[in-house]
Design a protein around this motif. Structure first.
Motif, PDB file in Angstrom:
ATOM      1  N   MET A  26       0.833  -1.191   0.000  1.00 34.39           N
ATOM      2  CA  MET A  26       0.000   0.000   0.000  1.00 34.39           C
ATOM      3  C   MET A  26       0.871   1.245   0.000  1.00 34.39           C
ATOM      4  O   MET A  26       1.906   1.303   0.672  1.00 34.39           O
ATOM      5  N   ALA A  27       0.443   2.260  -0.766  1.00 35.54           N
ATOM      6  CA  ALA A  27       1.178   3.520  -0.784  1.00 35.54           C
ATOM      7  C   ALA A  27       0.997   4.248   0.534  1.00 35.54           C
ATOM      8  O   ALA A  27      -0.073   4.231   1.138  1.00 35.54           O
ATOM      9  N   GLY A  28       2.060   4.905   0.977  1.00 36.60           N
ATOM     10  CA  GLY A  28       1.959   5.748   2.165  1.00 36.60           C
ATOM     11  C   GLY A  28       2.399   5.096   3.447  1.00 36.60           C
ATOM     12  O   GLY A  28       2.300   5.704   4.513  1.00 36.60           O
ATOM     13  N   THR A  29       2.888   3.855   3.411  1.00 29.07           N
ATOM     14  CA  THR A  29       3.308   3.184   4.642  1.00 29.07           C
ATOM     15  C   THR A  29       4.748   3.508   5.024  1.00 29.07           C
ATOM     16  O   THR A  29       5.202   3.126   6.095  1.00 29.07           O
ATOM     17  N   GLY A  30       5.496   4.181   4.130  1.00 23.79           N
ATOM     18  CA  GLY A  30       6.840   4.612   4.490  1.00 23.79           C
ATOM     19  C   GLY A  30       7.972   3.852   3.836  1.00 23.79           C
ATOM     20  O   GLY A  30       9.113   3.921   4.301  1.00 23.79           O
ATOM     21  N   LYS A  31       7.686   3.135   2.725  1.00 24.59           N
ATOM     22  CA  LYS A  31       8.742   2.348   2.075  1.00 24.59           C
ATOM     23  C   LYS A  31       9.885   3.234   1.581  1.00 24.59           C
ATOM     24  O   LYS A  31      11.059   2.951   1.828  1.00 24.59           O
ATOM     25  N   SER A  32       9.543   4.303   0.868  1.00 25.48           N
ATOM     26  CA  SER A  32      10.581   5.179   0.323  1.00 25.48           C
ATOM     27  C   SER A  32      11.325   5.906   1.435  1.00 25.48           C
ATOM     28  O   SER A  32      12.525   6.156   1.332  1.00 25.48           O
ATOM     29  N   THR A  33      10.606   6.227   2.504  1.00 29.41           N
ATOM     30  CA  THR A  33      11.266   6.878   3.645  1.00 29.41           C
ATOM     31  C   THR A  33      12.320   5.959   4.242  1.00 29.41           C
ATOM     32  O   THR A  33      13.430   6.390   4.594  1.00 29.41           O
ATOM     33  N   ILE A  34      11.990   4.689   4.341  1.00 26.92           N
ATOM     34  CA  ILE A  34      12.957   3.708   4.855  1.00 26.92           C
ATOM     35  C   ILE A  34      14.162   3.623   3.918  1.00 26.92           C
ATOM     36  O   ILE A  34      15.316   3.567   4.353  1.00 26.92           O
ATOM     37  N   ALA A  35      13.890   3.619   2.602  1.00 23.67           N
ATOM     38  CA  ALA A  35      14.989   3.544   1.629  1.00 23.67           C
ATOM     39  C   ALA A  35      15.896   4.767   1.744  1.00 23.67           C
ATOM     40  O   ALA A  35      17.130   4.648   1.755  1.00 23.67           O
ATOM     41  N   TYR A  36      15.279   5.958   1.857  1.00 22.59           N
ATOM     42  CA  TYR A  36      16.070   7.182   2.014  1.00 22.59           C
ATOM     43  C   TYR A  36      16.889   7.142   3.302  1.00 22.59           C
ATOM     44  O   TYR A  36      18.077   7.485   3.314  1.00 22.59           O
ATOM     45  N   SER A  37      16.251   6.737   4.383  1.00 20.77           N
ATOM     46  CA  SER A  37      16.940   6.689   5.678  1.00 20.77           C
ATOM     47  C   SER A  37      18.102   5.699   5.645  1.00 20.77           C
ATOM     48  O   SER A  37      19.179   5.967   6.188  1.00 20.77           O
ATOM     49  N   THR A  38      17.878   4.560   5.009  1.00 21.67           N
ATOM     50  CA  THR A  38      18.943   3.551   4.898  1.00 21.67           C
ATOM     51  C   THR A  38      20.127   4.110   4.121  1.00 21.67           C
ATOM     52  O   THR A  38      21.292   3.916   4.508  1.00 21.67           O
ATOM     53  N   CYS A  39      19.828   4.808   3.019  1.00 24.91           N
ATOM     54  CA  CYS A  39      20.909   5.426   2.241  1.00 24.91           C
ATOM     55  C   CYS A  39      21.688   6.418   3.103  1.00 24.91           C
ATOM     56  O   CYS A  39      22.922   6.456   3.067  1.00 24.91           O
ATOM     57  N   GLY A  40      20.955   7.216   3.883  1.00 21.72           N
ATOM     58  CA  GLY A  40      21.627   8.183   4.745  1.00 21.72           C
ATOM     59  C   GLY A  40      22.482   7.534   5.803  1.00 21.72           C
ATOM     60  O   GLY A  40      23.603   7.994   6.094  1.00 21.72           O
ATOM     61  N   ASP A  41      21.985   6.460   6.378  1.00 21.20           N
ATOM     62  CA  ASP A  41      22.728   5.781   7.453  1.00 21.20           C
ATOM     63  C   ASP A  41      24.018   5.150   6.951  1.00 21.20           C
ATOM     64  O   ASP A  41      25.007   5.070   7.691  1.00 21.20           O
ATOM     65  N   PHE A  42      24.022   4.680   5.699  1.00 21.82           N
ATOM     66  CA  PHE A  42      25.196   3.966   5.193  1.00 21.82           C
ATOM     67  C   PHE A  42      26.021   4.775   4.197  1.00 21.82           C
ATOM     68  O   PHE A  42      26.960   4.244   3.601  1.00 21.82           O
ATOM     69  N   ASP A  43      25.654   6.054   4.036  1.00 20.79           N
ATOM     70  CA  ASP A  43      26.426   6.921   3.139  1.00 20.79           C
ATOM     71  C   ASP A  43      27.640   7.446   3.887  1.00 20.79           C
ATOM     72  O   ASP A  43      27.591   8.457   4.583  1.00 20.79           O
ATOM     73  N   ILE A  44      28.740   6.743   3.750  1.00 21.00           N
ATOM     74  CA  ILE A  44      29.949   7.061   4.512  1.00 21.00           C
ATOM     75  C   ILE A  44      30.605   8.310   3.934  1.00 21.00           C
ATOM     76  O   ILE A  44      30.900   8.387   2.750  1.00 21.00           O
TER      77      ILE A  44
END
Length: 691
Positions: A1-19
């Motif tokens: 379902m749209a709006g559950t936060g999938k893209s937000t998780i993807a963005y956050s993951t990128c930020g966390d591992f962007d050394i």
């Protein structure tokens, strides 16, 4: 379902591992190697063919060993299928570096978000190829490579991943609802505290959290709707509470139903805009503006919007966009939707009711007609004034500025060239459409005249503008979009029983675009005419579109193959063998044979000699199929090997003889190439004669 936060998780993951420089790679378990965020709103981001080349490029910049392994790949792989790209640009290069890679190094993380946003069902096909390629490789051979993919549970994607290990799949709907509610509550509390003197009670926050029902997009849109970012400094607690009360009253009207709370929120947002527009007696215009934004093939600018839908007033369009601030925004001059759940709502008749905008809206017809009108007014031969047919486009220093001025600088032209085929393909009959009172355009299935009008625009386009359209898309490096548009045109004409003469003309264009855009000739836009059109007119003898009257100074290219008789000579006796003597002597020839490559001849004769014959050639053909000429032709520099014309292997293999007019006889056929009246080099534009 749209709006559950999938893209937000993807963005956050990128930020966390962007050394970055402040973090030591040696102390982290993984680093962000590459990311790709798919999006329906941008053609480049919904094209499957762009994912792996982008991922490989980013990964090579961050991982030197991968870059070294990637150098052995064939450049042409980027034009191949997704399956080939996955194996040759990602899996195999990684397998080659594993043995030499230090096992103590952190893993490279690749993030691909929103596969469901890709065109058609490409997300499922892409994931299937990726999973298959990964499973074909051993676990050790992919050591150090981690891939995170997010997607809505599209039925085909869900079925595909159901066969994978449970450890590899994470479903957001499986998250403990209390955890989701707690996150939404924290977000709402923080946002509402930005309004001075406003503090929501626990009960009020709980009400809003319950209405969100696990959808982060509801919470975000709610805050944006009630507290416009541009007016946040002027808002009071009274304003916010009044807006909240109004929203809750509306949503209570659907209590007990199956509708999502976010649907009620979207209905109120759109309803408020329509109500205010109705006061100015411009509700229908407001609907057209919103619907045009939603069904556009990509985010469009305000200028493009008014060019594509001339009945729209630019100043009023800005007001409508301002009224829809919680779901629509403008970035870099282009109009976007904040989240894909809003177009989903508007394109679903059951959910959006009277505000519905059908995926096959009659407005597509209006946009198609506008695209055709813009192209008719703006397209022309050699639109970027390319100086020479001897140069590749990449060798023309002024070309980027010329494209910016002559194509992208003409309002609506780039959009029209890229997406007229998309809008035509959506003008299908028998589909749901927008309410008739909103669009004042007759339904295709009820109005045969509309169909005839479309046939008329197609005829005119194919006769007068199609070559210049191919030219523009080649200059924009949008070759796949050109081929896709021709495919859509072909399908539409077949589905709507177009007259045979249109079908024949479309088939001719399909043949021309395929032969040109899939060949090295596309590296030089002038060779759309010199090589591709010259070959089409010469080899097939096509005269249907009248192109031969506009382009009279092209090279004459002829080819006859497939074992056809080149000439017939009558004799009075049986013929056992034929050959020409190299030294001109009359000798009895006992046998003749072709060389294996078909380019030479060998003969036996009664004077005890074996003679070989190789046709003399003044032409030089490079490995790509470009015919080069080292000799002076009407002022051409002797010292330069000019690219005269590109020819396919079937013709190149039988070239030989005079540079002015050649005739070669081979078991593969006969080729003729004549430049006597052709305009090339700096004079190439003179091949065109305006009617």
């Amino acid at each position: 379902m749209a709006g559950t936060g999938k893209s937000t998780i993807a963005y956050s993951t990128c930020g966390d591992f962007d050394i970055n420089d402040s973090r030591d790679p040696a102390i982290v378990r993984a680093f962000l190697g590459a990311s790709f965020f798919c999006s329906r709103q941008a053609p480049d981001l919904r094209n499957t063919g762009n994912i792996i080349p982008t991922i490989s490029y980013q990964l090579a910049r961050r991982c030197s060993s991968f870059a070294a392994s990637l150098r052995s790949c064939d450049d042409d792989v980027v034009r191949q299928t997704a399956n080939m790209q996955i194996r040759e640009l990602l899996i195999n290069p990684w397998k080659r570096l594993v043995d030499s890679r230090d096992a103590r190094l952190p893993s490279a993380l690749v993030v691909i978000d929103a596969l469901d946003e890709l065109d058609s069902d490409d997300g499922e096909a892409f994931l299937s190829c990726l999973v298959t390629a990964a499973m074909d490789a051993t676990q050790y051979s992919l050591a150090g490579l981690k891939i995170l993919i997010t997607s809505r549970p599209h039925p085909k994607i869900a079925k595909l991943v159901s066969d994978l290990s449970r450890k590899t799949i994470f479903r957001l709907e499986d998250i403990n609802k209390q955890d989701t509610d707690a996150d939404i509550r924290t977000f709402l509390d923080k946002e509402f505290r930005t309004v001075k003197t406003l503090s929501l009670s626990d009960h009020e926050l709980t009400q809003l959290v319950n209405r969100a029902d696990g959808l982060f997009i509801y919470a975000v849109t709610l805050c944006r709707h009630i507290m416009p970012p541009t007016a946040i400094e002027m808002l009071t607690a009274v304003d916010v509470r009044k807006a909240l009360e109004q929203l809750i009253n509306v949503e209570n009207g659907i209590a007990g139903g199956e509708d999502l709370a976010v649907d009620a929120l979207y209905r109120q947002v759109v309803g408020n805009m329509l109500e205010k527009s109705s006061r100015a007696r411009r509700e229908n215009e407001a609907r057209r503006i919103l619907h045009s934004i939603l069904i556009a093939a990509r985010p469009i600018s305000l200028d493009e919007l008014t060019a594509l839908v001339p009945s729209i007033n630019a100043a009023f369009a800005l007001k409508v966009i301002d009224l829809l601030y919680s779901v629509i925004y403008v970035s870099n001059g282009h109009i976007h939707t904040y989240h894909k759940s809003f177009p989903d709502f508007m394109l679903n008749k059951t959910r959006s009711n009277s505000t519905f905008c059908g995926a096959n809206s009659p407005l597509h017809l209006a946009l198609y007609q506008s695209c055709m009108s813009i192209m008719t007014k703006s397209l022309r031969f050699n639109i970027c004034d390319l100086p020479s047919s001897y140069l590749f486009d990449s060798e023309v220093e002024a070309l980027p500025n010329s494209v910016k001025t002559n194509i992208r600088g003409v309002v609506g032209l780039e959009y029209a060239c890229r997406f007229w085929g998309h809008h035509l393909s959506q003008t299908r009959s028998g589909e749901e459409s927008c309410p008739a009172h909103t669009l004042d355009i007759a339904s295709l299935r009820a109005d045969a005249k509309v169909l005839e009008d479309i046939y008329g625009t197609i005829r005119m386009f194919l006769k007068e503008n199609v070559l210049y359209w191919i030219e523009v898309l080649n200059l924009l490096e949008a070759r796949s979009e050109c081929l896709n548009a021709v495919e859509k045109l072909t399908s539409w004409c077949q589905d709507n029983n177009a007259p045979q003469e249109i079908l024949d003309a479309v088939a001719l264009v399909a043949r021309l675009t395929t032969s040109y855009l899939h060949s090295p000739a596309s590296q030089s836009t002038p060779h759309l005419y010199i090589s591709a059109l010259g070959r089409e007119l010469g080899v097939t003898g096509s005269t249907a579109q009248g192109w031969q009257t506009l382009f009279r100074r092209l090279p004459t290219i002829g080819f006859q193959g497939d074992g056809a008789a080149l000439s017939v000579i009558k004799t009075n006796s049986a013929v056992t063998s034929v050959a020409f003597s190299q030294d001109g002597k009359r000798v009895v020839v006992t046998s003749v044979a072709f060389s294996q490559d078909g380019k030479g001849v060998v003969s036996n004769s009664k004077d005890n000699c074996i003679r070989s014959f190789n046709p003399p050639s003044h032409w030089k053909v490079d490995s790509s199929g470009w015919v080069l000429h080292p000799y002076a032709l009407e002022g051409i520099s002797v010292s330069h090997m000019h690219r005269l014309v590109w020819l396919p292997p079937s013709i190149c293999d039988v070239l030989g003889g005079s540079p002015r007019c050649l005739l070669t006889i081979s078991r593969r056929g006969r080729a003729t190439l004549n430049f006597s009246s052709a305009k090339l080099g700096n004079d190439w534009a003179q091949c065109y004669t305006h009617s």
